[in-house]
Design a protein around this motif. Structure first.
Motif, PDB file in Angstrom:
ATOM      1  N   UNK A   1       0.674   3.652   6.587  1.00 16.09           N
ATOM      2  CA  UNK A   1       1.254   3.054   5.680  1.00 16.09           C
ATOM      3  C   UNK A   1       1.940   3.715   4.366  1.00 16.09           C
ATOM      4  N   UNK A   2       2.895   4.539   5.017  1.00 13.52           N
ATOM      5  CA  UNK A   2       3.629   5.195   4.196  1.00 13.52           C
ATOM      6  C   UNK A   2       5.012   5.719   4.754  1.00 13.52           C
ATOM      7  N   UNK A   3       6.064   5.919   3.813  1.00 12.43           N
ATOM      8  CA  UNK A   3       7.176   6.661   4.419  1.00 12.43           C
ATOM      9  C   UNK A   3       7.158   8.177   4.267  1.00 12.43           C
ATOM     10  N   UNK A   4       7.546   8.785   5.127  1.00  9.87           N
ATOM     11  CA  UNK A   4       7.889  10.106   5.303  1.00  9.87           C
ATOM     12  C   UNK A   4       9.306  10.447   5.007  1.00  9.87           C
TER      13      UNK A   4
ATOM     14  N   UNK B   1       0.976  -1.165  -0.020  1.00 12.94           N
ATOM     15  CA  UNK B   1       0.011  -0.017  -0.059  1.00 12.94           C
ATOM     16  C   UNK B   1       0.866   1.332  -0.100  1.00 12.94           C
ATOM     17  N   UNK B   2       2.023   1.021  -0.259  1.00 12.54           N
ATOM     18  CA  UNK B   2       3.016   2.270   0.098  1.00 12.54           C
ATOM     19  C   UNK B   2       4.016   2.021  -1.380  1.00 12.54           C
ATOM     20  N   UNK B   3       4.786   3.316  -1.447  1.00  6.40           N
ATOM     21  CA  UNK B   3       5.849   3.535  -2.333  1.00  6.40           C
ATOM     22  C   UNK B   3       7.093   3.798  -1.653  1.00  6.40           C
TER      23      UNK B   3
ATOM     24  N   UNK C   1      14.540   8.450   5.914  1.00  3.87           N
ATOM     25  CA  UNK C   1      12.987   8.151   5.933  1.00  3.87           C
ATOM     26  C   UNK C   1      12.735   7.445   6.949  1.00  3.87           C
ATOM     27  N   UNK C   2      11.268   7.645   7.340  1.00  5.68           N
ATOM     28  CA  UNK C   2      10.642   7.149   8.294  1.00  5.68           C
ATOM     29  C   UNK C   2       9.340   6.448   7.746  1.00  5.68           C
ATOM     30  N   UNK C   3       9.069   5.173   8.132  1.00  6.41           N
ATOM     31  CA  UNK C   3       7.884   4.503   8.147  1.00  6.41           C
ATOM     32  C   UNK C   3       6.898   4.752   9.048  1.00  6.41           C
TER      33      UNK C   3
ATOM     34  N   UNK D   1      11.745  17.423   3.444  1.00  8.72           N
ATOM     35  CA  UNK D   1      12.801  17.432   2.174  1.00  8.72           C
ATOM     36  C   UNK D   1      12.054  17.696   1.231  1.00  8.72           C
ATOM     37  N   UNK D   2      12.721  18.683   0.194  1.00  8.01           N
ATOM     38  CA  UNK D   2      12.061  19.285  -0.758  1.00  8.01           C
ATOM     39  C   UNK D   2      11.733  18.384  -2.084  1.00  8.01           C
ATOM     40  N   UNK D   3      12.783  17.353  -2.376  1.00 12.28           N
ATOM     41  CA  UNK D   3      12.595  16.676  -3.868  1.00 12.28           C
ATOM     42  C   UNK D   3      12.828  15.458  -3.551  1.00 12.28           C
TER      43      UNK D   3
END
Length: 100
Positions: A80-83, A59-61, A73-75, A93-95
């Motif tokens: 159900x997503x990475x930040x 459910x995430x990329x 990155x933090x899950x 983070x911008x990009x």
């Protein structure tokens, strides 16, 4: 303002069962899931379970192209997503690019 580019879809996999192996549902990571559609597992997957096989997709990329020196990155299992955040977590983070 940041730009988010999504490349590809979520990753998917299938598991084929031997005859009689899945009589009460599909077992994955010690959890028995019922036959039919499963909208979300404990591991953030969406699955289809039958007596013959189980097919699941995430459910995430996963973020891939970001500044690894200043960002991490933090899950978030609840969403159900990475930040992707700066190592100072109060700043985004911008990009970055995500792939499945």
């Amino acid at each position: 303002m940041g730009i988010i580019v999504t490349q590809g879809d979520a990753f998917c996999f299938s598991q084929i069962f031997k005859p009689g192996e899945a009589e009460k549902g599909c077992m994955m990571d010690g959890v028995l899931y019922p036959f039919g559609e499963i909208s979300r597992t404990e591991d953030c997957l969406t699955c289809s379970c039958s007596k013959y096989d189980m097919h699941c997709c995430s459910l995430y990329h996963t973020p891939t192209d970001y500044d690894k020196e200043t960002c991490k990155i933090i899950f978030n299992k609840k969403d159900c997503d990475y930040e992707v955040v700066q190592k100072d977590p109060s700043k985004p983070c911008a990009y970055y690019t995500r792939i499945g």
